[in-house]
Design an enzyme around this catalytic site. Structure first.
Site, PDB file in Angstrom:
ATOM      1  N   HIS A  81     -10.174 -20.796  11.314  1.00  0.00           N
ATOM      2  CA  HIS A  81      -9.868 -19.766  10.949  1.00  0.00           C
ATOM      3  C   HIS A  81     -10.864 -19.023   9.904  1.00  0.00           C
ATOM      4  CE1 HIS A  81      -7.336 -20.767   7.176  1.00  0.00           C
ATOM      5  NE2 HIS A  81      -7.808 -19.852   6.826  1.00  0.00           N
ATOM      6  N   ASP A 218      -6.993 -27.033  12.422  1.00  0.00           N
ATOM      7  CA  ASP A 218      -7.614 -25.737  12.019  1.00  0.00           C
ATOM      8  C   ASP A 218      -9.284 -26.366  11.288  1.00  0.00           C
ATOM      9  OD1 ASP A 218      -8.399 -23.431  10.674  1.00  0.00           O
ATOM     10  OD2 ASP A 218      -6.253 -22.858   9.863  1.00  0.00           O
ATOM     11  N   SER A 642      -8.476 -22.192   1.591  1.00  0.00           N
ATOM     12  CA  SER A 642      -8.531 -22.459   2.975  1.00  0.00           C
ATOM     13  C   SER A 642      -9.809 -23.350   3.350  1.00  0.00           C
ATOM     14  CB  SER A 642      -8.704 -21.014   3.909  1.00  0.00           C
ATOM     15  OG  SER A 642      -7.401 -20.661   4.084  1.00  0.00           O
TER      16      SER A 642
END
Lengths: 709, 709
Positions: A81, A218, A642
């Site tokens: 992402h 991810d 992240s």
């Protein structure tokens, strides 16, 4: 530390000490030797504290995400992402890399990640608290103090950025008690190397967002490029891969329940040291009012764009962004309802006040009453600021406002301009004004402004003088017909114009921005006054808190502020409810279990086939008997983490952080050790997908991977 | 046996062997020594097999539930929901024992459990397959065979019931391969001793029904009374507590994850040996159509009773009963959708057919084709039977039908009457006809009949001749005005009347029952023909299945048929989804977690107080650090097992079975070892509530309790 109710967890993991909270500045780690040892980290604290040494010198930022070097040739791993924008901008209906994934088999196949893609490598962190405080006195007005601090900071940054290869910042720590100058090498030629299919990298999509069990792969790979001289350069085919002086070794040896983990990255923002009154304000007033506003704004956009697929596409990412903030805000509201964090903070606050009064009752009373008063002003003003934003809910207005302010600021010497309007900021402003064309439709903007004004009328706190300057509902259509700002060239042209040009303009939005300027400046100056007072009070308060904690033998970490931090903990499950345990691992079988063939649960056929044939090889976990996908740890993370490297006790890469569980959402305010868990993708799943599904052999080969014996 | 994915479970429990499925007849246990040992049961199999020995001689039935003696004075422990009727019938607005719980501090305070309350003590089980098969030949018609079998059974029962202290039955095992005569002492003076408050005994109510995590203290105590001669007697103040020759010792020593457990009780009905075609029929046709009918019937009742609280109360238990069956049916439909049990059975069936053909191809072909043909007829007829029940959805009609049939059967000698209409059955019939007054309202019954007829019209399979005999919608009101059957005395008076009185009656429902008699008998005779053919084919099939399993070294347990069975397994969690573990324990903290103050989550204040003060004493589990409430085991249970004693490896009482998890619902058809879990209330919670909340010291004192050292 609260304990789990479930014996399984204790016995299996040898009763691991779950780390207490803490997003530590690397330099603090030598104070935490005992905790690191308890958790099981063997890499020396002094080594972890040194940003020029392995492994910290391998940790980088992409500007909103964390990442790390995994080869000496600038290969970087981060979340899918986080690379999404790069994947999307290279995709077309014909070559849909979002759907199919992307793999550059050779360097020349690597794709540009976009003009605004960046890689930041932190190379120096210095305490500049003294320089920032220069000339600041106790008797100054709040606004004077604020402006002095900002001016000092601008000077420090300007000095630091003499070398154009670097981007510098001076964030405050402990709410203004300390300031550090962060120097980062800013690489601006970034390319996409490899991304799995969206239905691996984003498997479960929005439905699984914030949730566990999770089965998301991810991860993606990008590469940093520099000029032939080794220094950052504008994107060019002549650039060469950055020779990263450090990179993380990848360990496919696996990990199990209870194992220690280290996590390094750039957490964005936390509010762990807020006062109980601030928590109550957020819980009872601010979050509910903001959630309602977001819900209403989404409804307005969707109604206005409905029936026109092109308009819907233009606002898709806007709506997605609002929805993401909304889900977080709603999660916080629900989290506050589940657990009375204010009551917990009340207790801590009472203990602190008692301790402080015990030291010097009179001084304590002065400090605490000043503190409470400024915090009350701060909360009240924030409601006026919010009301202003609701009344001016239009991208055309925002553009006009920015442009007019730029014209005024440009009248001053560069160093004296307001932050955000200096020469160094012009490229950002231009980028923002340019990108608007991708997500703007006049009709929708008109609806947002109209509906926003209607909602503003019902809000309690209206900024003085604003109401008289707001258009009536029936005047708004005329404003949209009397503006050229929806045209990108026209919009950009205003960047060059001066105050007089604005004053003479008959563009409706330019005129409105000029009219509203004084009201906006009044809010801004009141903000500076309050912030300047906070700059005076809060550091005293934080120093007292630090002294209090020190008296208990506890070091204090500052709230997250997008700077490099280290957290550590253990792989571990948690109990969301009595009688239920979640985690710590999911496995590839869970992908099949979730696969419905309906978005976002459409696992790619080659992935399903590899699972069916159990082609697990060395990536099969000896205890689980299959390939793990995601796992949970007790590490202390937040947005910005992240893509953070998750490392084993030796500092080898074993996974990537990408989310937290739903129950962790209030963790920005209060870290509840019993239920807070970060979600990581297991490196073994990543490597297995690369080998068995995507055949990314070249990328595998470039990394240094330790396989299980 | 499928394995758990989660390492915790293995390591903690020393990798316990979860028992395979099996609701064993006690006599089978000596064949299972290896399995008992593997699970960890130390009580000798031979002892468990002997119904006259401890602990099996302490296990009893209450008619629909299982229970066990826990003192030498006839004290019995069972589920709260099994004693619910007894609690309810003694409650009034002033003394609400449902809400407040009930405790008899002395024997004379014990309350009558009701005229139909029973305790059955199984004392003899004999294989009577030969006697049941006497005179049965391969060349008989199905109906002849069925009637011969039934006649033989009636004779066996009549002989057995010479001693009026006993109730006898001859259920079939392995779908007719074997028949056993079960002789049970039937005690008919049963009294309520102690029941906790509903918000302990039924905490979580319908919301938590079938669910985990569970926090229900589903237990109550009753006592069996007999005449002074020690033999069963009608309820009387002169009766004395039954001197139970055996009782279970209670162990408060606790149990932990992985520990072995034994469970003994009276499971009602399972369908583990059905053919794939039968599963598909249930899944695709029968369950969906029945679920739709139940939903519609509930809607009809609620609409008709709406606005009249008295009518609503009268139908509350009817609706609750339908709802419970509906939830189970819906759970089965959902379970079948989750897991393709038919496909699993296809595979097993194909293996079996292959094996059978390998032995004797021609014989196998004959058997299997006959089997398939009769099963097909059975399924088709069941749809006509169902349609008949929908067309006659009226309690008045059911009463009239029973009464008319009784009049006809009474013309025959007792021994030749249809089962259910013999002298031994008259008290049951009278009881049912009497109790109807508590749950009947003419207006509602009229609505049910009217709507049922409308739904019947849309069903595909109408019994021959029925349509012509059904009233039109506008004729129904007149029927309800031309009947006296709603009057209990009138209804009961018909029990004494003969065929002629029925023929001459102008009571609308009596007339309708007489008119429909032939259609009903035609269905019944076709049922006998098919059942008689099944009686011939299925035993051959089951014998072949048993031989097949025997060839693999596996003993075969018969489907549940409300007879005494033993199952064993281990305390253990399960994974409902990849990455999530449920159980094995809940704790009292979970009661607080669920307590909302809204029904059914209103924990009593004294309970909450005891938890808050952590007055846990000896009932605190050393690993959990608190008092456990409920726990899960891998035991094989079904409806009827409610109240079953859960024993440790030494046969000491450690809990009561009361439910299964939602994922276990298809377990009646297929036992999935990985996810099937029974839910038990932990004896420590029971004892703790008795001590700390209800102060039931006299009951505690009466039991023999082993406390932890």
């Amino acid at each position: 530390m609260k304990k789990f109710l479930f014996p399984a967890l204790f016995l299996v993991s040898g009763a691991p000490a779950l780390a207490d909270e803490g997003q530590w500045q690397p330099y603090q780690l030598p104070q935490l030797k005992a905790e690191l040892k308890k958790v099981g980290i063997t890499i020396p604290a002094e080594k972890l504290a040194d940003l020029s040494k392995h492994p910290m010198s391998a940790i980088v930022s992409t500007g909103g995400c964390s990442a790390s070097f995994v080869s000496p040739d600038g290969l970087i791993v981060t979340n899918h992402h986080c690379a999404y924008d790069a994947i999307q901008r290279n995709s077309s209906a014909k070559k849909n890399y979002i759907v199919d994934g992307f793999l550059a088999k050779t360097r020349d196949q690597e794709l540009p990640a976009g003009a605004s893609a960046r890689v930041y490598i932190t190379d120096k962190v210095d305490n500049v608290s003294k320089e920032v405080g220069e000339g600041v006195t106790a008797t100054m007005s709040g606004r004077e103090r604020r402006e002095r601090i900002q001016s000092n900071i601008k000077k420090i940054i300007a000095d630091c950025e003499q070398d154009k290869a670097y981007r510098c910042s001076v964030p405050s720590f402990h709410r203004g008690l300390e300031y550090y100058r962060i120097r980062q090498m800013m690489i601006r030629d970034v390319r996409l190397v490899y991304a799995p299919a969206d239905m691996i990298g984003n498997y479960g999509g929005d439905i699984d967002n914030f949730e566990w069990p999770r089965h998301t792969g991810d991860f993606s790979f990008i590469r940093a490029y520099v000029g032939k001289d080794g220094r950052p350069a504008d994107p060019s085919p002549d650039n060469v891969p950055y020779r990263s002086k450090d990179f993380l070794v990848v360990s496919a040896e696996g990990l199990k329940n209870g194992d220690p983990i280290l996590l390094a990255g750039y957490p964005g923002r936390t509010s762990r040291y807020k006062l109980p009154a601030e928590i109550r304000f957020a819980r009872d007033t601010d979050y509910p009012i903001r959630a309602a506003e977001m819900l209403a704004d989404i409804a307005t956009i969707e109604a206005a764009a409905k029936g026109n697929p092109d308009d819907e596409v233009r606002y898709a990412s806007v709506v997605k962004g609002i929805n993401n903030r909304l889900k977080k805000t709603q999660g916080l509201i629900a989290g506050f309802a589940r657990k009375d964090i204010a009551a917990i903070k009340d207790q801590q606050d009472a203990q602190f006040r008692l301790w402080l009064s015990g030291k010097d009752a009179k001084q304590a009373q002065t400090l605490l009453s000043q503190l409470d008063a400024v915090i009350a002003q701060d909360m009240a003003l924030s409601q006026e600021e919010f009301a202003y934003s609701v009344a001016t809910n239009s991208d055309l207005f925002s553009s006009a406002r920015t442009l007019y302010r730029l014209a005024l600021e440009k009248e001053k010497p560069n160093a004296q301009r307001e932050g955000g309007y200096q020469e160094r900021d012009l490229a950002f402003i231009k980028g923002r004004l340019t990108r608007l064309e991708q997500s703007f439709v006049s009709k929708v903007d008109q609806a947002r402004l109209t509906e926003g004004l209607a909602r503003y009328a019902k809000l309690p706190a209206h900024p003085a003088g604003l109401d008289a300057l707001l258009p009536t509902a029936d005047a708004i259509a005329a404003m949209f017909s009397k503006t050229q700002l929806h045209n990108t060239a026209q919009r950009l042209a205003w960047m060059e114009k001066d105050r007089a040009a604005f004053a003479q303009s008959d563009d409706a939005f330019i005129r409105w921005a000029v009219q509203l300027h004084d009201v906006g400046m009044s809010l801004e100056n009141r903000r500076k006054e309050i912030d300047g007072n906070l700059d005076f009070i809060i550091p005293q308060y934080m120093q007292a808190v630090i002294d209090w904690k020190k008296s208990q033998g506890k070091p204090v970490y500052p709230d997250a502020n997008s700077t490099l931090r280290v957290t550590f903990g253990n792989v571990g499950a948690y109990s969301p409810r009595n009688g239920v345990t979640k985690g710590p691992f999911t496995t590839v079988e869970g992908i099949v279990e979730k696969h419905t063939g309906l978005d976002p649960f459409i696992a790619p056929a080659p992935l399903l086939q590899a699972i069916k044939e159990q082609r697990f090889g060395v990536f099969k976990d000896p205890i689980l008997g299959t390939v793990p996908v995601d796992f949970l740890s007790s590490a202390d993370t937040t947005g910005g983490n992240s893509g953070s490297a998750v490392m084993n006790k030796r500092g080898e890469l074993i996974g990537l952080n990408f989310d937290s569980t739903y129950e962790s959402i209030t963790n920005d305010w209060y870290f509840d050790t019993a239920i807070t868990r970060a979600i990581h993708v297991d490196i073994r799943y990543m490597l297995w997908v690369m080998k068995e599904v995507d055949h990314a052999d070249n990328v595998l080969k470039e990394m240094t991977i330790k396989y299980p014996r």
